[in-house]
Scaffold this motif. Structure first.
Motif, PDB file in Angstrom:
ATOM      1  N   LEU A   7       9.895   1.352   0.402  1.00  0.00           N
ATOM      2  CA  LEU A   7      10.129   1.040  -0.395  1.00  0.00           C
ATOM      3  C   LEU A   7       9.084   1.606  -1.362  1.00  0.00           C
ATOM      4  O   LEU A   7       8.122   0.799  -1.172  1.00  0.00           O
ATOM      5  CB  LEU A   7      10.670  -0.168  -1.066  1.00  0.00           C
ATOM      6  N   ILE A   8       8.648   2.992  -2.101  1.00  0.00           N
ATOM      7  CA  ILE A   8       7.622   2.855  -3.248  1.00  0.00           C
ATOM      8  C   ILE A   8       7.579   2.614  -4.278  1.00  0.00           C
ATOM      9  O   ILE A   8       8.681   3.827  -5.134  1.00  0.00           O
ATOM     10  CB  ILE A   8       7.172   4.517  -2.812  1.00  0.00           C
ATOM     11  N   VAL A   9       7.894   1.748  -5.164  1.00  0.00           N
ATOM     12  CA  VAL A   9       8.304   1.778  -6.363  1.00  0.00           C
ATOM     13  C   VAL A   9       7.528   2.130  -8.407  1.00  0.00           C
ATOM     14  O   VAL A   9       6.074   1.865  -7.728  1.00  0.00           O
ATOM     15  CB  VAL A   9       8.701  -0.443  -7.411  1.00  0.00           C
ATOM     16  N   GLY A  10       7.792   2.317  -8.645  1.00  0.00           N
ATOM     17  CA  GLY A  10       6.746   3.446  -9.663  1.00  0.00           C
ATOM     18  C   GLY A  10       6.333   2.910 -10.680  1.00  0.00           C
ATOM     19  O   GLY A  10       5.407   2.910 -11.052  1.00  0.00           O
ATOM     20  N   SER A  11       7.077   1.823 -10.907  1.00  0.00           N
ATOM     21  CA  SER A  11       6.773   0.459 -11.827  1.00  0.00           C
ATOM     22  C   SER A  11       6.101  -0.788 -11.162  1.00  0.00           C
ATOM     23  O   SER A  11       5.972  -0.978 -10.609  1.00  0.00           O
ATOM     24  CB  SER A  11       7.948   0.012 -12.846  1.00  0.00           C
ATOM     25  N   LEU A  12       5.007  -1.159 -11.882  1.00  0.00           N
ATOM     26  CA  LEU A  12       3.620  -2.081 -11.501  1.00  0.00           C
ATOM     27  C   LEU A  12       3.616  -3.615 -12.175  1.00  0.00           C
ATOM     28  O   LEU A  12       3.390  -4.523 -11.827  1.00  0.00           O
ATOM     29  CB  LEU A  12       2.220  -1.710 -12.283  1.00  0.00           C
ATOM     30  N   GLU A  36      10.573  -1.253   3.605  1.00  0.00           N
ATOM     31  CA  GLU A  36       9.795  -3.043   3.188  1.00  0.00           C
ATOM     32  C   GLU A  36       9.022  -1.725   2.112  1.00  0.00           C
ATOM     33  O   GLU A  36       8.320  -1.153   1.857  1.00  0.00           O
ATOM     34  CB  GLU A  36       9.195  -2.832   4.250  1.00  0.00           C
ATOM     35  N   PRO A  37       8.701  -2.662   0.553  1.00  0.00           N
ATOM     36  CA  PRO A  37       8.193  -2.280   0.250  1.00  0.00           C
ATOM     37  C   PRO A  37       5.878  -2.029   0.430  1.00  0.00           C
ATOM     38  O   PRO A  37       5.779  -2.509   1.293  1.00  0.00           O
ATOM     39  CB  PRO A  37       7.540  -3.456  -0.798  1.00  0.00           C
ATOM     40  N   VAL A  38       5.763  -0.606  -0.416  1.00  0.00           N
ATOM     41  CA  VAL A  38       4.479  -0.399  -0.420  1.00  0.00           C
ATOM     42  C   VAL A  38       3.663  -0.339  -1.354  1.00  0.00           C
ATOM     43  O   VAL A  38       4.544   0.494  -1.951  1.00  0.00           O
ATOM     44  CB  VAL A  38       4.231   0.792   0.574  1.00  0.00           C
ATOM     45  N   GLU A  39       2.823  -1.388  -1.712  1.00  0.00           N
ATOM     46  CA  GLU A  39       2.569  -1.864  -2.911  1.00  0.00           C
ATOM     47  C   GLU A  39       1.196  -0.375  -2.934  1.00  0.00           C
ATOM     48  O   GLU A  39       0.837   0.494  -2.402  1.00  0.00           O
ATOM     49  CB  GLU A  39       1.614  -3.160  -3.205  1.00  0.00           C
ATOM     50  N   ILE A  40       1.804   0.113  -4.641  1.00  0.00           N
ATOM     51  CA  ILE A  40       0.965   1.193  -5.280  1.00  0.00           C
ATOM     52  C   ILE A  40      -0.139   0.651  -6.198  1.00  0.00           C
ATOM     53  O   ILE A  40      -1.292   1.586  -6.148  1.00  0.00           O
ATOM     54  CB  ILE A  40       1.410   2.515  -5.255  1.00  0.00           C
ATOM     55  N   VAL A  72      11.752   7.649   2.833  1.00  0.00           N
ATOM     56  CA  VAL A  72      10.534   6.714   1.852  1.00  0.00           C
ATOM     57  C   VAL A  72      11.825   6.477   0.562  1.00  0.00           C
ATOM     58  O   VAL A  72      12.476   8.131   0.766  1.00  0.00           O
ATOM     59  CB  VAL A  72       9.990   7.882   1.525  1.00  0.00           C
ATOM     60  N   LEU A  73      12.185   5.426   0.531  1.00  0.00           N
ATOM     61  CA  LEU A  73      13.010   5.668  -1.099  1.00  0.00           C
ATOM     62  C   LEU A  73      11.637   5.221  -1.802  1.00  0.00           C
ATOM     63  O   LEU A  73      11.091   4.416  -2.546  1.00  0.00           O
ATOM     64  CB  LEU A  73      13.918   4.425  -0.682  1.00  0.00           C
TER      65      LEU A  73
END
Length: 184
Positions: A7-12, A36-40, A72-73
């Motif tokens: 899970l890639i979330v575009g917002s920080l 599962e979230p993957v932090e960016i 990837v979501l």
């Protein structure tokens, strides 16, 4: 068989609507689909000069986490009619070094999220452009544009509208079928 989805979330942002929607989708996923979230947020900006025998540890962590997943979501807001810079940076970090892309062939899906009515349509479609280059077969239907998202979530970031929950469940189920259909 279990399918691991990054899970890639575009917002920080700490109270990110995109993260809330992604976590709700994680909870709605059918058995055997682990989202599962993957932090960016900690990724240094991509700079080819840092691509040495020991690249930044955050790059290595990110690449390893995504590389060990089957799909990837992406859940993202829209910034200035495009994707957030952190998300574009994550795409760049994952696509390098040349010939070693972590994205290669991974099935993908995109959910765009906005407190406005347009529902981040521009970000959703703009993200599709680099995914084509990265050779990520991206689910076409159903599309997911979540507008007026602030009205759909309670103060804890949980969905309070059953019809939205049902839609996200059907989207998550369709993505599971897409992964099964497209994975190598």
């Amino acid at each position: 068989m279990t399918v691991r989805v990054a899970l890639i979330v575009g917002s920080l942002r700490k109270g990110s609507y995109s993260r809330s929607i992604g976590m709700e989708m994680k909870a709605l996923a059918e058995p055997g689909v682990e989202i599962e979230p993957v932090e960016i947020g900690d990724l240094p900006l991509y700079d080819p000069d840092l691509e040495t025998d020991s690249p930044p540890p955050a790059w290595e962590r990110f690449r390893e986490e995504v590389a060990t997943t089957e799909a990837v979501l992406f859940v993202t807001p829209e910034y200035n009619r495009s994707i957030p810079g952190a998300l574009k940076n994550a795409l760049d970090v994952g696509s390098r070094p040349y010939g070693h892309s972590i994205w290669q062939g991974k099935p993908a899906a995109i959910v765009s999220v906005s407190p406005g009515a347009v529902a981040a349509f521009g970000a959703n479609h703009h993200l599709r452009q680099p995914l084509v280059f990265l050779n990520m077969p991206t689910m076409q239907q159903p599309e997911a544009y979540i507008g007026n998202v602030a009205d759909l979530l309670d103060q804890n970031g949980k969905l309070k509208k059953d019809d939205t929950k049902a839609f996200l469940k059907s989207f998550t189920d369709a993505f599971a079928a897409w992964i099964d259909k497209t994975k190598a």
